[in-house]
Design a protein around this motif. Structure first.
Motif, PDB file in Angstrom:
ATOM      1  N   HIS A 111       0.926  -1.270  -0.077  1.00 10.55           N
ATOM      2  CA  HIS A 111      -0.001  -0.099   0.215  1.00 10.55           C
ATOM      3  C   HIS A 111       0.843   1.240  -0.060  1.00 10.55           C
ATOM      4  N   GLU A 152       1.625   3.629   3.189  1.00  8.51           N
ATOM      5  CA  GLU A 152       1.915   3.059   4.282  1.00  8.51           C
ATOM      6  C   GLU A 152       3.702   3.209   4.237  1.00  8.51           C
ATOM      7  N   ARG A 194      -2.433   4.942  -2.509  1.00 10.90           N
ATOM      8  CA  ARG A 194      -2.502   3.383  -1.741  1.00 10.90           C
ATOM      9  C   ARG A 194      -2.252   2.764  -2.653  1.00 10.90           C
ATOM     10  N   HIS A 231       2.643  -3.765   7.213  1.00  7.55           N
ATOM     11  CA  HIS A 231       1.553  -2.773   6.806  1.00  7.55           C
ATOM     12  C   HIS A 231       1.699  -1.691   7.934  1.00  7.55           C
ATOM     13  N   SER A 245      -1.278   0.385   8.674  1.00  8.61           N
ATOM     14  CA  SER A 245      -2.617   0.733   8.823  1.00  8.61           C
ATOM     15  C   SER A 245      -3.186   1.526   7.393  1.00  8.61           C
ATOM     16  N   GLU A 293       0.657  -4.923  11.580  1.00  8.01           N
ATOM     17  CA  GLU A 293       0.021  -3.741  11.124  1.00  8.01           C
ATOM     18  C   GLU A 293       0.666  -2.840  12.261  1.00  8.01           C
TER      19      GLU A 293
HETATM   20 ZN   LIG Z   1      -1.619  -2.181   4.226  1.00  7.67          ZN
END
Ligand SMILES: [Zn+2]
Lengths: 311, 312
Positions: B42, B45, B86, B129, B131, B191
């Motif tokens: 993403h 992130e 993202r 990741h 978030s 995360e």
């Molecule tokens: Zn992610």
């Protein structure tokens, strides 16, 4: 025709998001038609507007069969449409990946859940859908093979093709899939465009829905009987890719018949102007999808062809 | 050595390249285990970027202690990371919904397939990741209940605050982690932190955990700092706080706070009237582990999560 707000959501800085349903006739919930779920589905919005116009005329003439209700929801995602976005304006999530929704969940889950509550109990669910690949499609009815799909019903739209798609995990949160899980016969109608209006395929889509409603005994109407559809498995389509990147010029369009070896498109060097690749058809058949943008990356799908089929 | 995992020509004079750094022990025996560190799926992130840097720095500093193969993939979605997007910029597609990919599928799916092929054969994988731009997460590992038996023992080694074992959902089958776990690459999804920022404290914490796991599994015999035991979520309630109004959210809590049911953890404010539109209360007794950072909210916006049960 009764127009009502079937779902609304307050916005901190904009007007409330209001999802409007147009009801025709009354009684048993027979058919629900949904238009633009994503903000760029302009053609889908247009088709619904034309359908609402037509159903209003038919209702005035008394052509909705009694004990049948039809609802048309022309748009869900217009908060995105109005600001030129495809997905939800705040967090970029896709409402058509949030079904059946959840009224205690995230914003787009609530929108999906709130709308689904109003549209889930119809016998037939028809969505004007779009695909993420940029280009033209042959107008078709698409169904997911959930085990509950009914291809003979799909044939009643009289569109030339019915496409069957194997369900993938990502599909389980779409409207079409969840309608089927709720024992609604669900169909996705693809017209040729998404973010532009194409009058011809819009007319064809409106006609297809009216034909279907007529054949299901929901409206009294006379229409041309359309096509007896050819049924295709999505996985059987021949896929044609770019061998390289560059400026893209297509030579052939969706719906055209091609022979093996026919030039389909050219890729031109972005600086030097010479054609670096001519893309040839790998088979005889009819073009199902044709990529439209002026640029392509390497390995991009630019055509899908229905193999060994003639006009 | 830096290797290109996949390259693909973009329209004008550029290639998309997914790169990895492979670090080998000084003396290779051919029987090394392999760990892969993956992040940047993403594009918004960034916490994983610091983890990649710091892990490589620590390993290079004590390269003689390395006993396994370390592959570091800082950006599976390099165009997204580079453009604060993202998803994959040209397609607006969530890259973590296209796995395991398909050679015959659209371009992104064929990229996904090549990524899986490259990662397959790893003995361990971290998928890091951060978030999103909306929520700040306490460092945690999320485990699909179907992989609980394999992954929880590994997650306990990672110096993380919390291990959240969650119910499986069909749609999650298109994630990288699901695909890797299903081909026998134990993959831990981390995360932590918040989108578009780097929280160095979390970075150091996770690097210690990765090195600890490597040490425990025989890939590293160098120094590892103190490692703590995570809280495991199994059998504990997770309370969600979603807004029921729209407005501006101002939290009154921190991640890690121990709270009681009914405690006010923040307010949704109405900037046009000067009034509080909604007081946000903890749904259960427990510990705050997710906190909304991005103020603008609609009905439904997630404002926080509380892990129930004994947490002190
Ligand atoms: Zn992610």
């Amino acid at each position: 025709m009764r127009k009502e707000v079937i779902y609304s959501l307050p916005s901190p800085y904009r007007d409330d998001l209001k999802v409007t349903g147009y009801r025709f006739g009354s009684g048993k919930k027979s058919a629900c038609i949904v238009g633009a779920i994503r903000g760029n589905e302009i053609q889908q919005l247009y088709v619904c507007s034309q359908l609402i116009k037509k159903l209003t005329e038919l209702e005035e003439k008394g052509a909705i069969v009694s004990e049948h209700e039809i609802m048309v929801v022309p748009s869900i995602g217009h908060h995105s449409t109005n600001i030129g976005k495809r997905f939800w304006s705040v967090d970029n999530t896709d409402i058509n990946r949030m079904f059946p929704g959840y009224d205690e969940g995230e914003t787009t889950q609530r929108i999906a859940g709130g709308v689904f509550e109003q549209i889930k109990d119809y016998s037939y669910g028809i969505q004007f859908a779009s695909f993420y690949m940029p280009g033209d499609f042959i107008p078709h009815v698409r169904m997911m093979e959930t085990g509950k799909q009914n291809t003979s019903l799909a044939n009643l739209f009289g569109l030339p093709y019915v496409v069957l798609r194997k369900v993938r995990p990502i599909d389980t949160t779409t409207l079409n899939y969840n309608w089927q899980m709720w024992d609604c016969n669900a169909f996705s109608l693809y017209t040729s465009k998404t973010d532009k209006i194409d009058e011809i395929s819009a007319k064809q889509a409106v006609a297809a829905v009216l034909r279907f409603l007529m054949r299901m005994g929901v409206i009294r109407y006379n229409s041309h009987s359309g096509y007896i559809a050819t049924i295709i498995e999505e996985s059987d389509l021949a896929v044609v890719r770019t061998g390289t990147s560059g400026i893209y010029r297509r030579l052939r369009f969706a719906g055209e018949e091609v022979c093996m070896g026919d030039p389909l498109a050219e890729i031109t060097h972005p600086y030097e102007g010479n054609v670096i690749v001519t893309i040839l058809s790998p088979c005889d058949g009819i073009i199902f999808f044709s990529h439209e943008k002026p640029l392509v990356t390497e390995h991009e799908i630019v055509f899908k062809i229905i193999k060994r089929l003639h006009e | 050595m830096v290797e290109t995992v996949v390259a693909m020509k973009l329209p004008v004079d550029e290639k998309l390249r997914i790169k990895k750094q492979r670090v080998l022990p000084l003396a290779v025996t051919g029987n090394e285990k392999r760990i892969s560190i993956v992040t940047g799926t993403h594009g918004d992130e960034l916490e994983g970027q610091f983890v990649c840097y710091e892990l490589l720095r620590r390993i290079n500093e004590n390269i003689e202690c390395l006993k396994g193969i370390v592959d570091v993939y800082p950006a599976l979605n390099p165009l997204g990371v580079d453009s604060i997007s993202r998803g994959i910029p040209m397609f607006d597609l969530d890259m973590n919904r296209v796995f395991p990919g398909d050679e015959e599928g659209p371009m992104i799916e064929s990229l996904a397939k090549e990524i899986i092929d490259d990662l397959s054969g790893s003995d361990y994988c971290f998928d890091i990741h951060a978030s999103n731009i909306f929520l700040d997460e306490m460092p945690q590992i999320r485990i699909n209940e179907i992989s609980e038996k394999t992954l929880v023992p590994l997650a306990k080694l990672t110096n993380i605050d919390l291990v959240w074992v969650h119910a499986s959902a069909t749609v999650l089958e298109s994630t990288l982690a699901y695909s890797l776990n299903s081909i026998g690459v134990p993959t831990l999804v981390v995360e932590m932190g918040v989108g578009m920022r780097i929280t160095r404290k979390y970075g150091y914490q996770l690097v210690e955990g990765i090195l600890n796991l490597m040490k425990h599994e025989g890939l590293w015999d160098g120094p590892v700092g103190e490692v703590k035991m995570p809280i495991i979520s199994s059998d504990r309630a997770v309370g969600y706080m979603n807004s029921n109004t729209s407005g501006i959210y101002v939290p009154e809590c921190q991640n890690g706070d121990i709270v009681k049911e009914g405690d006010v953890l923040g307010n949704v404010l109405d900037p046009l009237s000067g009034e509080i539109a909604e007081k946000i209360k903890s749904p259960i007794d427990g510990m705050v582990f997710t906190r909304r950072e991005y103020p603008v909210v609609y009905g439904g916006s997630l404002l926080g999560r509380v892990l129930g049960g004994e947490t002190s």
